[in-house]
Design a protein around this motif. Structure first.
Motif, short mmCIF file in Angstrom:
data_model
loop_
_atom_site.label_atom_id
_atom_site.label_comp_id
_atom_site.label_asym_id
_atom_site.label_seq_id
_atom_site.Cartn_x
_atom_site.Cartn_y
_atom_site.Cartn_z
N GLY A 99 0.82 -1.21 0.00
CA GLY A 99 0.00 0.00 0.00
C GLY A 99 0.85 1.26 0.00
N HIS A 100 0.48 2.19 -0.86
CA HIS A 100 1.09 3.54 -0.95
C HIS A 100 2.48 3.55 -1.59
N GLU A 101 3.08 2.39 -1.76
CA GLU A 101 4.46 2.34 -2.27
C GLU A 101 4.56 3.02 -3.64
N ARG A 128 6.48 5.38 9.17
CA ARG A 128 5.58 5.77 8.08
C ARG A 128 5.09 4.52 7.35
N GLU A 129 3.78 4.48 7.14
CA GLU A 129 3.18 3.32 6.48
C GLU A 129 3.82 3.04 5.13
N ILE A 130 4.10 4.10 4.37
CA ILE A 130 4.63 3.97 3.01
C ILE A 130 6.01 3.28 3.01
N ILE A 152 -1.43 -4.72 1.33
CA ILE A 152 -0.81 -4.56 2.64
C ILE A 152 -0.87 -3.10 3.12
N HIS A 153 -1.42 -2.92 4.32
CA HIS A 153 -1.55 -1.58 4.90
C HIS A 153 -1.36 -1.61 6.41
N PHE A 154 -1.14 -0.38 6.94
CA PHE A 154 -1.19 -0.16 8.39
C PHE A 154 -2.14 1.00 8.61
N ASP A 155 -2.90 0.94 9.68
CA ASP A 155 -3.94 1.93 9.90
C ASP A 155 -3.42 3.15 10.68
ZN LIG Z 1 -2.84 2.47 3.86
#
Ligand SMILES: [Zn+2]
Length: 200
Positions: free
Chosen positions: A31-33, A57-59, A99-102
């Motif tokens: 996710g976001h990559e 950072r999630e990214i 794949i993500h983190f909230d």
């Molecule tokens: Zn995300």
């Protein structure tokens, strides 16, 4: 006759796999990559860069999980299309994982959760939730808890019977982030082991 057969086979293949499709066992998307650079060329208007906190950072986290999952899946002999946030291809797979983190306000209001479109099997989702809740020692926030989870744009990028977005935890919650940060690769191998079991 030969030419006719070749045309029939080509037509069948075209039906099974849209133009430019890669046929694999698993699509693993971080996710976001690749954002924000990938947004304009891929006509992405909502260029969401993901959650962040002093812990991370999630990214930057999602590619670590995705790479570890991909390596473990490939080591098990499975074909993987490893994707960033935005890409032109349309894939055909058995499973697609996003794949993500909230992030949450107030902090620690969330936890782990999953998103999936209507076609995905409840049994598949329930098996993941059961497995991950035994591993992740914090809150389970639920299934399809946001519009972004229920209607994730990535679901339209792949034809697969099982598609699931995983929020592995809330990185804006200090306790969760402290547990997650040293386990990013472990989250990837955990996910790969689960998928290998499902695809057997
Ligand atoms: Zn995300």
């Amino acid at each position: 006759m030969k030419r006719y057969l070749a045309a029939v086979i080509a037509a069948l293949l075209a039906t099974a796999a849209p133009a430019g499709a890669e046929v694999v066992d698993v699509v693993v998307q971080a996710g976001h990559e690749g954002r924000p650079a990938s947004c304009a060329p891929n006509h992405v208007r909502a260029c969401n860069l993901g959650a962040s906190s002093p812990a991370g950072r999630e990214i930057l986290w999602t590619p670590v999980v995705a790479d570890a999952a991909t390596a473990a899946l490939r080591a098990a002999g499975l074909r993987v299309a490893r994707r960033p946030a935005d890409y032109p291809q349309h894939d055909v797979a058995r499973v697609a994982i996003f794949i993500h983190f909230d992030g949450a306000v107030p902090a620690c209001a969330s936890g782990t959760s999953v998103g999936f479109p209507p076609g995905t099997s409840r049994k598949f989702v329930a098996a993941w939730v059961h497995a991950y809740r035994n591993f992740f020692p914090f809150r389970f926030a639920g299934e399809n808890i946001s519009d972004g989870e229920e209607h994730y744009y990535g679901y339209h990028k792949v034809d697969a019977p099982q598609k699931m977005l995983i929020e592995f935890g809330e990185l804006t919650c200090p306790a969760q982030a402290a547990w997650l940060a040293p386990r990013l690769r472990a989250l990837g191998t955990f996910t790969a082991r689960f998928l290998i079991g499902q695809l057997r």
